[in-house]
Scaffold this motif. Structure first.
Motif: not given
Length: 228
Positions: A156-166
Motif C-alpha cells: 500500500t502507499w502507506a507501507e511503501l517508502g521512497e523508491g529509486r530506479v536501478q
C-alpha cells in the motif's frame, strides 16, 4: 525612498515562479516536478523539471521552454533586473519515486524501496489507487551473485517508502527498455551520441536510462533571456 525589489533566487523566487509556471505547464499536458532558482554571478538560473505519462522528448522540452520564456517576459517586467537563464529538462534516473505517478511511469523497471525499515528490491509490475505490486528479487548482495525471483508483493502507499530506479546493464527479454542495452560500438563508428539531439524518437527518458551519459542534453533547449 526606493522600493525593494523581489528576490531573484531562494525560496521566495521559487514560490513566485512556481505560481507563474504551474498553470502553463499543466495546460500543456505536463506535470511540474521540480523548480529551482539559484544565483550564478549576475544571473539567476531557473531549472524546471517536467514530466508526463507518455514521456518527454527533446521537442517537448523545447516547446515548454519557449512557453515558460514567454511567461517570464510577461510577468517579470522590471527593466533593471538581472537576466534569467532558463533550463527545462525531464527527470533524471536518480529522481526519487515519491508520488503515485512516479511509480506508474516506471512500470517494468527495477527499483529499490524501504519497507518496514528493510530494503526491498523488485520490478514494478503494476500501480493502482491502492499501491504498487513488485516482483520481488532476493540475493545478489555480493559481486557475481544472481538475484532470484521471490514472488510478487503488493504494498500500500502507506507501507511503501521512497523508491529509486536501478540502472540495469542486462534487461530481461521483452523488457520495455531492452532496446537501450549497449552492445558496444561498431568497428570504425565515430558517431558522437550527443549529436543525436534532433532525433524525434529519442526521448528524455531514453537519455536518463543510458546511465546519464548524456545528462543535461535535454538542457540544450535552455534559453538565455538576457542574451536575446
Amino acid at each position: 525612498m526606493p522600493t525593494s525589489q523581489p528576490s531573484r533566487s531562494g525560496p521566495a523566487a521559487t514560490a513566485r515562479l512556481t505560481g507563474w509556471f504551474t498553470p502553463v505547464v499543466t495546460a500543456a499536458g505536463y506535470d511540474l516536478e521540480d523548480l529551482e532558482v539559484r544565483s550564478a554571478g549576475t544571473r539567476s538560473v531557473v531549472r524546471v523539471v517536467v514530466d508526463r505519462d507518455s514521456g518527454v522528448s527533446l521537442d517537448d522540452v523545447a516547446e515548454v521552454s519557449r512557453a515558460l520564456s514567454e511567461v517570464l517576459d510577461a510577468e517579470d517586467d522590471d527593466p533593471g533586473r538581472s537576466p534569467y537563464v532558463l533550463e527545462v529538462t525531464s527527470p533524471g534516473v536518480d529522481r526519487p519515486l515519491t508520488l503515485p505517478r512516479h511509480w506508474r511511469r516506471n512500470v517494468g523497471r527495477l527499483v529499490t524501496t524501504a519497507v518496514d525499515g528493510q530494503e526491498l528490491i523488485g520490478r514494478v509490475v503494476s500501480v493502482d489507487d491502492d499501491g504498487v505490486t513488485l516482483a520481488v528479487e532476493k540475493g545478489g548482495a555480493k559481486k557475481g551473485q544472481v538475484r532470484k525471483a521471490a514472488g510478487n508483493r503488493t504494498l500500500t502507499w502507506a507501507e511503501l517508502g521512497e523508491g529509486r530506479v536501478q540502472v540495469e546493464f542486462n534487461r530481461p527479454a521483452g523488457h520495455r527498455d531492452a532496446h537501450l542495452v549497449h552492445e558496444g560500438p561498431d568497428e570504425g563508428d565515430d558517431t558522437d551520441d550527443t549529436d543525436e539531439t534532433d532525433d524525434e524518437s529519442l526521448t528524455a527518458d531514453d537519455v536518463d536510462d543510458e546511465l546519464d551519459e548524456h545528462d543535461g542534453s535535454a538542457d540544450a533547449a535552455a534559453q538565455d533571456r538576457g542574451e536575446q
